[in-house]
Design a protein around this motif. Structure first.
Motif, PDB file in Angstrom:
ATOM      1  N   GLY A   1       0.935  -1.102  -0.046  1.00  0.00           N
ATOM      2  CA  GLY A   1       0.106   0.060   0.038  1.00  0.00           C
ATOM      3  C   GLY A   1       0.772   1.170   0.022  1.00  0.00           C
ATOM      4  N   VAL A   2       0.286   2.352  -0.067  1.00  0.00           N
ATOM      5  CA  VAL A   2       0.840   3.710  -0.104  1.00  0.00           C
ATOM      6  C   VAL A   2       1.614   3.931   1.539  1.00  0.00           C
ATOM      7  CG1 VAL A   2       0.239   6.264  -0.188  1.00  0.00           C
ATOM      8  CG2 VAL A   2      -0.790   4.569  -1.566  1.00  0.00           C
ATOM      9  N   PRO A   3       2.886   4.389   1.309  1.00  0.00           N
ATOM     10  CA  PRO A   3       3.565   4.588   2.309  1.00  0.00           C
ATOM     11  C   PRO A   3       3.238   5.948   3.459  1.00  0.00           C
ATOM     12  CG  PRO A   3       4.744   5.316   0.678  1.00  0.00           C
ATOM     13  CD  PRO A   3       3.345   4.678   0.213  1.00  0.00           C
ATOM     14  N   TYR A   4       2.530   6.757   2.885  1.00  0.00           N
ATOM     15  CA  TYR A   4       2.374   7.898   3.377  1.00  0.00           C
ATOM     16  C   TYR A   4       0.683   8.114   3.536  1.00  0.00           C
ATOM     17  CZ  TYR A   4       6.842   8.677   1.426  1.00  0.00           C
ATOM     18  OH  TYR A   4       8.073   8.677   1.009  1.00  0.00           O
ATOM     19  N   ASP A   5       0.427   8.932   4.828  1.00  0.00           N
ATOM     20  CA  ASP A   5      -0.926   9.374   4.805  1.00  0.00           C
ATOM     21  C   ASP A   5      -1.414  10.920   4.316  1.00  0.00           C
ATOM     22  OD1 ASP A   5      -1.311   7.039   6.753  1.00  0.00           O
ATOM     23  OD2 ASP A   5      -0.223   8.398   8.351  1.00  0.00           O
ATOM     24  N   LEU A   6      -0.012  11.466   3.886  1.00  0.00           N
ATOM     25  CA  LEU A   6      -0.435  12.954   3.262  1.00  0.00           C
ATOM     26  C   LEU A   6       1.245  13.286   2.785  1.00  0.00           C
ATOM     27  CD1 LEU A   6      -1.808  15.874   4.619  1.00  0.00           C
ATOM     28  CD2 LEU A   6       0.556  16.202   5.129  1.00  0.00           C
ATOM     29  N   ILE A   7       1.012  14.298   1.617  1.00  0.00           N
ATOM     30  CA  ILE A   7       1.988  14.444   1.014  1.00  0.00           C
ATOM     31  C   ILE A   7       2.277  15.791   0.915  1.00  0.00           C
ATOM     32  CG2 ILE A   7       3.140  14.611  -1.174  1.00  0.00           C
ATOM     33  CD1 ILE A   7       2.975  11.841  -0.505  1.00  0.00           C
ATOM     34  N   ILE A   8       3.535  16.393   1.054  1.00  0.00           N
ATOM     35  CA  ILE A   8       3.916  18.134   1.202  1.00  0.00           C
ATOM     36  C   ILE A   8       4.776  17.813  -0.124  1.00  0.00           C
ATOM     37  CG2 ILE A   8       4.800  20.093   2.039  1.00  0.00           C
ATOM     38  CD1 ILE A   8       4.085  18.639   5.022  1.00  0.00           C
ATOM     39  N   LEU A   9       4.345  19.011  -1.004  1.00  0.00           N
ATOM     40  CA  LEU A   9       5.329  18.876  -2.208  1.00  0.00           C
ATOM     41  C   LEU A   9       5.432  20.360  -2.711  1.00  0.00           C
ATOM     42  CD1 LEU A   9       3.848  19.242  -5.110  1.00  0.00           C
ATOM     43  CD2 LEU A   9       3.246  16.627  -4.768  1.00  0.00           C
ATOM     44  N   ASP A  10       6.698  20.508  -3.342  1.00  0.00           N
ATOM     45  CA  ASP A  10       7.034  21.917  -3.750  1.00  0.00           C
ATOM     46  C   ASP A  10       6.793  21.915  -5.062  1.00  0.00           C
ATOM     47  OD1 ASP A  10       8.112  24.383  -4.407  1.00  0.00           O
ATOM     48  OD2 ASP A  10      10.184  23.832  -4.403  1.00  0.00           O
ATOM     49  N   LEU A  11       6.082  22.861  -5.839  1.00  0.00           N
ATOM     50  CA  LEU A  11       5.802  22.948  -7.041  1.00  0.00           C
ATOM     51  C   LEU A  11       7.025  22.958  -8.344  1.00  0.00           C
ATOM     52  CD1 LEU A  11       2.823  25.361  -7.481  1.00  0.00           C
ATOM     53  CD2 LEU A  11       2.801  22.852  -7.630  1.00  0.00           C
ATOM     54  N   LEU A  12       7.935  23.744  -7.914  1.00  0.00           N
ATOM     55  CA  LEU A  12       9.034  24.129  -8.659  1.00  0.00           C
ATOM     56  C   LEU A  12      10.458  23.180  -8.206  1.00  0.00           C
ATOM     57  CD1 LEU A  12       9.079  27.948  -9.163  1.00  0.00           C
ATOM     58  CD2 LEU A  12       7.929  26.216 -10.627  1.00  0.00           C
ATOM     59  N   LEU A  13      10.613  22.255  -9.330  1.00  0.00           N
ATOM     60  CA  LEU A  13      11.760  21.359  -8.993  1.00  0.00           C
ATOM     61  C   LEU A  13      12.551  21.443 -10.382  1.00  0.00           C
ATOM     62  CD1 LEU A  13       9.693  18.324  -7.799  1.00  0.00           C
ATOM     63  CD2 LEU A  13      11.059  19.958  -6.391  1.00  0.00           C
ATOM     64  N   PRO A  14      13.800  21.180 -10.186  1.00  0.00           N
ATOM     65  CA  PRO A  14      14.700  21.406 -11.352  1.00  0.00           C
ATOM     66  C   PRO A  14      14.623  19.980 -11.984  1.00  0.00           C
ATOM     67  CG  PRO A  14      16.114  21.037  -9.426  1.00  0.00           C
ATOM     68  CD  PRO A  14      14.645  21.033  -8.988  1.00  0.00           C
ATOM     69  N   GLY A  15      15.039  20.080 -13.439  1.00  0.00           N
ATOM     70  CA  GLY A  15      14.984  18.724 -14.069  1.00  0.00           C
ATOM     71  C   GLY A  15      13.452  18.639 -14.933  1.00  0.00           C
ATOM     72  N   THR A  16      13.340  17.579 -15.158  1.00  0.00           N
ATOM     73  CA  THR A  16      12.168  17.242 -16.224  1.00  0.00           C
ATOM     74  C   THR A  16      10.947  16.833 -15.444  1.00  0.00           C
ATOM     75  OG1 THR A  16      12.655  14.843 -16.271  1.00  0.00           O
ATOM     76  CG2 THR A  16      13.643  16.111 -18.065  1.00  0.00           C
ATOM     77  N   MET A  17      10.862  16.789 -14.180  1.00  0.00           N
ATOM     78  CA  MET A  17       9.699  16.478 -13.581  1.00  0.00           C
ATOM     79  C   MET A  17       9.564  17.709 -12.428  1.00  0.00           C
ATOM     80  SD  MET A  17       8.616  13.045 -11.438  1.00  0.00           S
ATOM     81  CE  MET A  17       9.015  11.854 -12.740  1.00  0.00           C
ATOM     82  N   THR A  18       8.354  18.335 -12.709  1.00  0.00           N
ATOM     83  CA  THR A  18       7.963  19.074 -11.656  1.00  0.00           C
ATOM     84  C   THR A  18       7.028  18.766 -10.535  1.00  0.00           C
ATOM     85  OG1 THR A  18       6.083  20.201 -13.034  1.00  0.00           O
ATOM     86  CG2 THR A  18       8.094  20.978 -13.523  1.00  0.00           C
ATOM     87  N   GLY A  19       6.936  19.655  -9.419  1.00  0.00           N
ATOM     88  CA  GLY A  19       5.936  19.231  -8.672  1.00  0.00           C
ATOM     89  C   GLY A  19       4.368  19.018  -9.119  1.00  0.00           C
ATOM     90  N   VAL A  20       4.135  19.677 -10.317  1.00  0.00           N
ATOM     91  CA  VAL A  20       2.892  19.489 -10.787  1.00  0.00           C
ATOM     92  C   VAL A  20       2.950  17.978 -11.402  1.00  0.00           C
ATOM     93  CG1 VAL A  20       1.368  20.513 -12.704  1.00  0.00           C
ATOM     94  CG2 VAL A  20       2.781  22.104 -11.144  1.00  0.00           C
ATOM     95  N   ASP A  21       3.878  17.892 -12.330  1.00  0.00           N
ATOM     96  CA  ASP A  21       3.687  16.453 -12.818  1.00  0.00           C
ATOM     97  C   ASP A  21       3.418  15.510 -11.746  1.00  0.00           C
ATOM     98  OD1 ASP A  21       4.458  17.587 -15.046  1.00  0.00           O
ATOM     99  OD2 ASP A  21       6.542  17.484 -14.806  1.00  0.00           O
ATOM    100  N   VAL A  22       4.384  15.680 -10.531  1.00  0.00           N
ATOM    101  CA  VAL A  22       4.233  14.523  -9.343  1.00  0.00           C
ATOM    102  C   VAL A  22       2.824  14.744  -8.778  1.00  0.00           C
ATOM    103  CG1 VAL A  22       5.080  14.208  -6.965  1.00  0.00           C
ATOM    104  CG2 VAL A  22       6.612  14.808  -8.853  1.00  0.00           C
ATOM    105  N   PHE A  23       2.424  15.994  -8.490  1.00  0.00           N
ATOM    106  CA  PHE A  23       1.036  15.961  -8.045  1.00  0.00           C
ATOM    107  C   PHE A  23      -0.041  15.040  -9.005  1.00  0.00           C
ATOM    108  CE2 PHE A  23      -3.148  17.801  -8.331  1.00  0.00           C
ATOM    109  CZ  PHE A  23      -3.657  17.829  -6.961  1.00  0.00           C
TER     110      PHE A  23
END
Length: 145
Positions: A65-87
């Motif tokens: 199952g999922v290892p987290y109860d909640l996620i906190i993420l930054d929107l601007l990340l370097p590289g090809t995958m942004t926080g929006v992509d992760v979201f």
């Protein structure tokens, strides 16, 4: 089906939180603050790292199952995958009530408004810098059952 469990330690709600930020100082601050509050925290400095933890490619881990109860993420990340992509990768598999996400960002003005239009209305967005109290309140609101 997805289930998560929130434990109470000495009357205080403890939550398993995944934190994603590329800035080591902010990642350390968030991790330390949340751990001092009694939460279990796993820090990630890349979107790929967080998504691997949530969606392991190793088949033996995927049954846990999922290892987290909640996620906190930054929107601007370097590289090809942004926080929006992760979201959106998370939202493809989990509804808001299954895996709440708090978005943190340092952007302001038109860029912030652009992100606000992209993200669903039910996603809390905290603009850096923010008071730890504000984050604590959001965590409590999102994990009430």
């Amino acid at each position: 089906m997805f289930f998560y469990c929130i434990f109470y330690q000495g009357g205080v709600k403890t939550v398993n939180i995944g934190v994603l930020d590329d800035n080591p100082a902010i990642l350390a601050f968030l991790s330390t603050t949340l751990k001092m509050d009694g939460h279990t925290v796993t820090a990630h400095n890349s979107g790929a790292s967080m998504l691997e933890a949530i969606f392991p490619t190793d088949s033996s881990s995927s049954q846990q199952g999922v290892p987290y109860d909640l996620i906190i993420l930054d929107l601007l990340l370097p590289g090809t995958m942004t926080g929006v992509d992760v979201f959106f990768a998370i939202r493809k598999e989990f509804e808001f009530w299954q895996l709440p996400v708090i978005v943190v960002t340092a952007v302001s003005g038109p860029t912030l408004e652009q992100f606000r239009r992209i993200l669903p209305d039910d996603v809390p967005l905290l603009r850096k810098p923010f008071a730890p109290r504000t984050l604590r309140q959001l965590i409590n609101q999102l994990t009430e059952k």
